[in-house]
Design an enzyme around this catalytic site. Structure first.
Site, PDB file in Angstrom:
ATOM      1  N   SER A 250       0.842  -1.197   0.000  1.00  0.00           N
ATOM      2  CA  SER A 250       0.000   0.000   0.000  1.00  0.00           C
ATOM      3  C   SER A 250       0.874   1.243   0.000  1.00  0.00           C
ATOM      4  O   SER A 250       2.106   1.152   0.022  1.00  0.00           O
ATOM      5  CB  SER A 250      -0.916  -0.007   1.220  1.00  0.00           C
ATOM      6  OG  SER A 250      -0.140   0.307   2.363  1.00  0.00           O
ATOM      7  N   LYS A 251       0.210   2.372  -0.008  1.00  0.00           N
ATOM      8  CA  LYS A 251       0.874   3.678  -0.044  1.00  0.00           C
ATOM      9  C   LYS A 251       1.994   3.790   0.984  1.00  0.00           C
ATOM     10  O   LYS A 251       3.035   4.372   0.718  1.00  0.00           O
ATOM     11  CB  LYS A 251      -0.146   4.777   0.266  1.00  0.00           C
ATOM     12  CG  LYS A 251      -0.837   5.305  -0.964  1.00  0.00           C
ATOM     13  CD  LYS A 251      -0.211   6.635  -1.370  1.00  0.00           C
ATOM     14  CE  LYS A 251      -0.656   7.069  -2.740  1.00  0.00           C
ATOM     15  NZ  LYS A 251       0.366   6.973  -3.736  1.00  0.00           N
ATOM     16  N   ARG A 252       1.722   3.240   2.157  1.00  0.00           N
ATOM     17  CA  ARG A 252       2.719   3.481   3.196  1.00  0.00           C
ATOM     18  C   ARG A 252       4.024   2.710   2.974  1.00  0.00           C
ATOM     19  O   ARG A 252       5.001   2.916   3.678  1.00  0.00           O
ATOM     20  CB  ARG A 252       2.133   3.216   4.584  1.00  0.00           C
ATOM     21  CG  ARG A 252       1.932   1.807   4.922  1.00  0.00           C
ATOM     22  CD  ARG A 252       1.011   1.649   6.119  1.00  0.00           C
ATOM     23  NE  ARG A 252       0.379   0.362   6.020  1.00  0.00           N
ATOM     24  CZ  ARG A 252       0.973  -0.773   6.373  1.00  0.00           C
ATOM     25  NH1 ARG A 252       2.174  -0.761   6.871  1.00  0.00           N
ATOM     26  NH2 ARG A 252       0.343  -1.918   6.227  1.00  0.00           N
ATOM     27  N   GLY A 254       5.714   3.258   0.441  1.00  0.00           N
ATOM     28  CA  GLY A 254       6.413   4.113  -0.523  1.00  0.00           C
ATOM     29  C   GLY A 254       5.514   4.327  -1.722  1.00  0.00           C
ATOM     30  O   GLY A 254       4.331   4.034  -1.678  1.00  0.00           O
ATOM     31  N   GLU A 260       4.371   7.439 -10.107  1.00  0.00           N
ATOM     32  CA  GLU A 260       5.278   7.923  -9.056  1.00  0.00           C
ATOM     33  C   GLU A 260       6.680   7.325  -9.232  1.00  0.00           C
ATOM     34  O   GLU A 260       7.671   8.004  -8.996  1.00  0.00           O
ATOM     35  CB  GLU A 260       4.728   7.573  -7.673  1.00  0.00           C
ATOM     36  CG  GLU A 260       3.579   8.474  -7.256  1.00  0.00           C
ATOM     37  CD  GLU A 260       2.930   8.000  -5.964  1.00  0.00           C
ATOM     38  OE1 GLU A 260       3.118   8.646  -4.934  1.00  0.00           O
ATOM     39  OE2 GLU A 260       2.229   6.964  -5.994  1.00  0.00           O
TER      40      GLU A 260
END
Ligand code: GLU
Length: 484
Positions: A250-252, A254, A260
């Site tokens: 997930s996003k956390r 990175g 991105e």
């Protein structure tokens, strides 16, 4: 289980434009693409955009940009499901006619109440079949009166459904726990299940390679194929991707959208190689594989059953390997847009590619990503450096001495006939002896004076690339700074 490839391979990547594609989505696209290319098959891009409430502006472009960036070219598409609503309407009418699907008029409030009751009784939440057996005349009357209705699948309430999965083997589901899934919403848009099955059939998809999370929808899909009298494609559910903490990526963990990673300076070929190894392997030891090698060797037999772990340090390492592998010209061409993006606004653009190429030879070996170059090379482009005077005073060097040394270097360098590494080094290095200064101190001082940084590429090479005028004026500036 062996891969049945006696049939023509036609696969699809079928993202929903409900957000920007993350690496998990793109890994699915990549495996489909590799499988198609390996078998000389067809790779289709299908946009599953029937969930109008969750559509996100710009999502389609970011999907196509991401695929293009990785070189995942598609042979058909993009095909938008929203352009094909008539197909799903026809399909649903067939199912209703044959008693395999039914209209449901239950309101959101009623469904909510049923759910709460089930939860209260510790039962799994599912539709209670309230509208399953409505009289045809009642159905017609309510439809004619304009009452909103969805269409649900008439799920068999007994027996099992087995999904034959190429990766997971046979997975059997008890029909009694499956829901009367909604196939068409009250706005006339199909749900994912209906549109997905109709399209896979219509597009003659041979293999469905998709994320593991869809396996629980697959028994319904298998039943839909059979309800339509179609044979299903071969299913292969790809292993999940986890973060290093073994939680779903997930996003956390990175950056997770493919855009991105591009913005952060990863090379598409590094990303391509890295993603190919998330759930597939050639053997237990080979990490570096070119695009061609991957196409040549990709097979579903070597897709693992267990979740793959997204190992960011490995990606960083791989990116460095691919950066070092670029020819100097290629490196400069790839680096240029990043440097242009990242330099301060005061630097005038466009940058000179020749100059970038010369800088490139000094930094290519050390770069881990293209996005660090703006920072690393900024001093090559800035007119004026700004750094505090005490940076010029490495340990044990007094301001007066530093000034003397800088002045001596300035005189010596001004006299140089040709501005080359060899000449500069021959002129400057002897100062260590003549001025009794250590190489470390001398080089440290000159590095700061010419670059404004304490860590930079090799000194004389840097001075050569900076050129005579810039170097000399920087030395003079450093002297003034120490005067102040
Ligand atoms: N639209 C689904 C998704 O967003 C497609 C799943 C499938 O491949 O069937 O992933």
């Amino acid at each position: 289980m062996a891969t049945d490839i006696s049939i023509d391979v036609r696969v699809r990547f079928a993202p929903s434009p409900t957000g920007f594609p993350h690496v998990g989505n793109i890994r699915t696209a990549l495996f489909n693409w590799l499988f198609a290319r390996h078998h000389g098959g067809v790779f289709i891009l299908r946009i599953e955009d029937t969930d109008t409430a969750r559509r996100v502006e710009g999502a389609v472009e970011s999907i196509t940009d991401g695929l293009r960036w990785l070189g995942l070219d598609w042979d058909e598409g993009p095909i938008f499901q929203s352009d094909r609503l008539h197909l799903y309407q026809d399909g649903i009418q067939t199912l209703i006619r044959e008693g395999k699907a039914y209209y449901c008029f239950c309101s959101a409030e009623r469904l909510q109440a049923v759910r709460e009751e089930q939860m209260h009784n510790h039962l799994p939440p599912r539709y209670d079949g309230h509208c399953r057996n409505l009289e045809e005349t009642e159905v017609q009357r309510r439809l004619a009166a304009g009452e909103p209705a969805v269409v649900r699948f008439m799920m068999p309430q007994t027996g099992d459904t087995t999904v034959a999965d190429l990766i997971r083997g046979d997975v059997t589901f008890n029909n009694a726990v499956l829901n009367d899934y909604v196939l068409m919403k009250s706005d006339g848009y199909p749900t994912y299940h209906l549109a997905n099955v109709i399209d896979d059939h219509d597009m003659r998809i041979s293999h469905v390679l998709r994320a593991d999370e869809w396996i629980s929808s697959t028994p319904l899909h298998v039943m839909l194929y059979s309800a339509f009298g179609w044979s299903p494609p071969v299913f292969a559910h790809l292993p999940m991707i986890l973060g290093p903490d073994k939680a779903k990526l997930s996003k956390r963990h990175g950056a997770t959208t493919i855009g991105e990673y591009r913005d952060q300076g990863y090379l598409p070929e590094a990303m391509f190689n890295f993603l190919a190894l998330l759930g597939w392997s050639l053997d237990d030891k080979t990490d570096l594989l070119t695009r061609d090698q991957l196409v040549q060797n990709f097979s579903l037999e070597r897709v693992g059953k267990t979740a793959a772990v997204f190992n960011k340090p490995k990606l960083d390492w791989m990116n460095g390997v691919y950066i070092r592998g670029l020819s100097p010209e290629e490196f400069a061409a790839r680096a240029l847009p990043y440097i242009e993006r990242d330099l301060p606004a005061s630097v005038s653009r466009p940058l000179d590619i020749e100059y970038v190429a010369r800088i490139g030879t000094l930094v290519q070996e050390r770069a881990k990503s293209l996005a660090e170059l703006g920072e690393l090379c900024g001093f090559f482009f800035q007119e004026e450096l700004s750094y505090p005077a005490d940076m010029l005073l490495p340990k044990g060097l007094e301001a007066a001495r530093a000034k003397e040394i800088l002045a001596a270097v300035l005189v010596l360098c001004s006299s140089s006939q040709e501005w080359t590494v060899e000449n500069l080094e021959t002129l400057v290095r002897p100062l260590c002896d003549s001025m009794e200064v250590s190489t470390k101190q001398l080089f440290g001082l000159l590095r700061v004076a010419t670059t404004g940084r304490s860590a930079a590429p090799p000194l004389f090479e840097t001075m050569e690339v900076l050129g005579r005028d810039r170097t000399l004026s920087r030395l003079a500036h450093a002297i003034r700074l120490l005067d102040a």
